[in-house]
Motif scaffolding. Structure first.
Motif, short mmCIF file in Angstrom:
data_model
loop_
_atom_site.label_atom_id
_atom_site.label_comp_id
_atom_site.label_asym_id
_atom_site.label_seq_id
_atom_site.Cartn_x
_atom_site.Cartn_y
_atom_site.Cartn_z
N LEU A 1 52.05 40.44 48.25
CA LEU A 1 52.85 41.34 47.43
C LEU A 1 52.47 41.12 45.97
CD1 LEU A 1 56.37 40.89 49.06
CD2 LEU A 1 54.79 42.78 49.39
N VAL A 2 52.44 42.19 45.23
CA VAL A 2 52.20 42.13 43.79
C VAL A 2 53.40 42.77 43.10
CG1 VAL A 2 50.69 42.80 41.88
CG2 VAL A 2 49.70 42.27 44.12
N TYR A 3 54.12 41.96 42.33
CA TYR A 3 55.31 42.43 41.61
C TYR A 3 54.90 42.74 40.17
CZ TYR A 3 57.52 39.93 45.51
OH TYR A 3 57.89 39.46 46.76
N GLU A 4 54.87 44.02 39.84
CA GLU A 4 54.45 44.47 38.52
C GLU A 4 55.69 44.67 37.65
OE1 GLU A 4 51.19 47.68 37.60
OE2 GLU A 4 53.15 48.69 37.65
N VAL A 5 55.85 43.82 36.64
CA VAL A 5 57.05 43.81 35.81
C VAL A 5 56.71 44.36 34.43
CG1 VAL A 5 58.89 42.37 34.84
CG2 VAL A 5 57.92 41.81 37.08
N THR A 6 57.53 45.29 33.95
CA THR A 6 57.35 45.88 32.63
C THR A 6 58.65 45.73 31.86
OG1 THR A 6 55.85 47.52 33.57
CG2 THR A 6 56.71 47.97 31.37
N ASN A 7 58.56 45.26 30.62
CA ASN A 7 59.78 45.12 29.81
C ASN A 7 59.95 46.31 28.88
OD1 ASN A 7 58.09 44.61 27.58
ND2 ASN A 7 58.36 42.39 27.70
N THR A 8 61.05 46.33 28.17
CA THR A 8 61.35 47.47 27.30
C THR A 8 60.52 47.48 26.03
OG1 THR A 8 63.20 46.21 26.38
CG2 THR A 8 63.71 47.74 28.16
N PHE A 9 59.66 46.47 25.85
CA PHE A 9 58.72 46.46 24.72
C PHE A 9 57.36 46.98 25.15
CE2 PHE A 9 61.80 43.01 24.24
CZ PHE A 9 62.35 43.32 23.01
N ASN A 10 57.31 47.57 26.37
CA ASN A 10 56.09 48.16 26.94
C ASN A 10 55.02 47.11 27.22
OD1 ASN A 10 54.92 50.52 27.98
ND2 ASN A 10 53.64 50.77 26.16
N GLU A 11 55.45 45.87 27.42
CA GLU A 11 54.54 44.81 27.84
C GLU A 11 54.62 44.68 29.36
OE1 GLU A 11 55.10 42.02 23.85
OE2 GLU A 11 56.39 41.73 25.60
N ARG A 12 53.56 44.11 29.95
CA ARG A 12 53.48 44.08 31.41
C ARG A 12 52.86 42.77 31.89
NH1 ARG A 12 51.30 49.30 33.89
NH2 ARG A 12 53.50 49.79 33.58
N HIS A 13 53.39 42.30 33.01
CA HIS A 13 52.81 41.13 33.68
C HIS A 13 53.09 41.27 35.17
CE1 HIS A 13 51.19 37.09 33.98
NE2 HIS A 13 52.20 36.76 34.78
N SER A 14 52.18 40.79 36.00
CA SER A 14 52.34 40.92 37.45
C SER A 14 52.27 39.55 38.12
CB SER A 14 51.25 41.82 38.04
OG SER A 14 51.39 43.15 37.56
N TYR A 15 53.11 39.38 39.14
CA TYR A 15 53.13 38.17 39.94
C TYR A 15 52.49 38.49 41.29
CZ TYR A 15 56.57 36.76 36.44
OH TYR A 15 57.21 36.46 35.25
N VAL A 16 51.46 37.73 41.65
CA VAL A 16 50.71 37.96 42.88
C VAL A 16 51.02 36.82 43.84
CG1 VAL A 16 48.41 38.33 43.87
CG2 VAL A 16 48.87 38.99 41.50
N VAL A 17 51.52 37.17 45.02
CA VAL A 17 51.94 36.14 45.97
C VAL A 17 51.43 36.50 47.36
CG1 VAL A 17 53.84 34.69 46.75
CG2 VAL A 17 54.07 35.97 44.60
N ALA A 18 50.63 35.61 47.95
CA ALA A 18 50.15 35.81 49.31
C ALA A 18 51.26 35.52 50.31
CB ALA A 18 48.95 34.91 49.58
N THR A 19 51.13 36.08 51.50
CA THR A 19 52.13 35.88 52.55
C THR A 19 51.43 35.39 53.81
OG1 THR A 19 51.95 38.20 53.19
CG2 THR A 19 53.69 37.63 51.64
N PRO A 20 50.96 34.15 53.83
CA PRO A 20 50.30 33.66 55.04
C PRO A 20 51.28 33.60 56.21
CG PRO A 20 50.72 31.86 53.50
CD PRO A 20 51.04 33.13 52.78
N ASP A 21 50.80 34.05 57.35
CA ASP A 21 51.60 34.02 58.59
C ASP A 21 52.92 34.77 58.44
OD1 ASP A 21 49.63 32.34 59.74
OD2 ASP A 21 50.56 30.60 58.77
N ALA A 22 52.90 35.90 57.72
CA ALA A 22 54.13 36.69 57.58
C ALA A 22 54.56 37.22 58.94
CB ALA A 22 53.90 37.84 56.61
N GLY A 23 55.80 36.95 59.30
CA GLY A 23 56.32 37.41 60.58
C GLY A 23 57.04 38.73 60.44
N ALA A 24 57.93 38.99 61.39
CA ALA A 24 58.64 40.26 61.40
C ALA A 24 59.89 40.25 60.53
CB ALA A 24 59.02 40.62 62.83
N GLY A 25 60.35 39.08 60.12
CA GLY A 25 61.57 38.97 59.34
C GLY A 25 61.32 39.16 57.86
N PRO A 26 62.33 38.87 57.05
CA PRO A 26 62.18 39.00 55.60
C PRO A 26 61.09 38.06 55.06
CG PRO A 26 64.49 38.77 56.20
CD PRO A 26 63.70 38.48 57.43
#
Length: 257
Positions: free
Chosen positions: A121-146
């Motif tokens: 999942l890549v969470y792309e975050v933008t603030n009200t100052f029009n700046e941006r940063h993204s958090y990249v997180v792998a999901t090894p062995d992701a199952g059917a749940g949350p």
């Protein structure tokens, strides 16, 4: 039926430390398969790429805003966490522009293996100052749940939140429903929980028009709501934090919780 869809639901924020504050708003978001995007926008009259329309979507509103194709940019970011999609789909959950105006506090790229399992999942975050940063997180062995992930906060968002915090994500990938929860904590002390939960609708001109009418001025109300809620928090005693320089790197990495 396409993989792309429209999700209608609500967002809820609950702050529990320093002062109590809760907000709840009805809203809707698009789920756009990047490989379907050209065909979708050729078919849907209410989802053009031009800047001004009732509803519109422009790829240049995301990533580095250069207008370059989004898929190669996301794949390059996934290289940093050792993920190779091998051609699997990438689907972006975001709000479109409404009457030419767009603002997304958070957009999420769901990145899948060819077998349909979630790779990252890549969470792309933008603030009200029009700046941006993204958090990249792998999901090894992701199952059917949350999917549960965590990352240190690297990017200034709210002027009433410190930087020495941790984000814990709990995500139910999009199907008939979708759920995204961001829990913010300092050490083991919970500070804030923000969530979006929505139900799927087919992505058609009729459903877009229905969402436009039943949720008027969506993105405008998001920006207005941010400032209105900020005023109410200041009246409750919230202290303003001055913003520092944004991270030089456009991406940072988290881990499976």
């Amino acid at each position: 039926m396409t993989a792309s869809a429209l999700y209608v639901g609500e967002t809820v924020h609950q702050r529990t430390r320093t002062f109590a504050h809760r907000l709840r708003y009805r809203m809707w978001m698009l789920l756009l398969d990047l490989d379907e995007l050209d065909a979708l926008q050729a078919r849907l009259r209410l989802l053009p790429r031009r800047r001004f329309s009732l509803i519109s979507f422009r790829p240049s509103d995301h990533g580095d805003r250069s207008g370059a194709p989004l898929r190669p940019a996301i794949e390059a970011a996934l290289d940093g966490v050792g993920v190779d999609l091998q051609g699997g789909p990438i689907r972006l959950m975001t709000m479109p522009r409404i009457l030419g105006y767009g603002f997304n506090p958070i957009s999420v790229f769901f990145c899948f293996h060819p077998d349909g399992s979630v790779a990252a999942l890549v969470y792309e975050v933008t603030n009200t100052f029009n700046e941006r940063h993204s958090y990249v997180v792998a999901t090894p062995d992701a199952g059917a749940g949350p999917i549960r992930q965590t990352t240190p906060k690297r990017f200034f968002v709210s002027p009433f939140m410190d930087m020495d915090l941790t984000y814990d994500f709990t995500v139910r990938p999009p199907g008939e429903a979708v759920g995204i929860v961001v829990a913010v904590r300092r050490g083991q002390t919970p500070i804030l929980t923000a969530s979006f939960a929505g139900r799927r609708r087919d992505l058609t001109d009729g459903q877009l028009l229905r969402a436009f009418v039943t949720h008027p001025l969506l993105t405008w109300k998001v920006t207005l709501g941010i400032h209105w809620e900020a005023l109410k928090m200041m009246l409750k005693g919230a202290k303003y934090r001055h913003r520092g320089a944004p991270p030089q790197a456009p991406f940072s990495h988290g881990q499976t919780a």
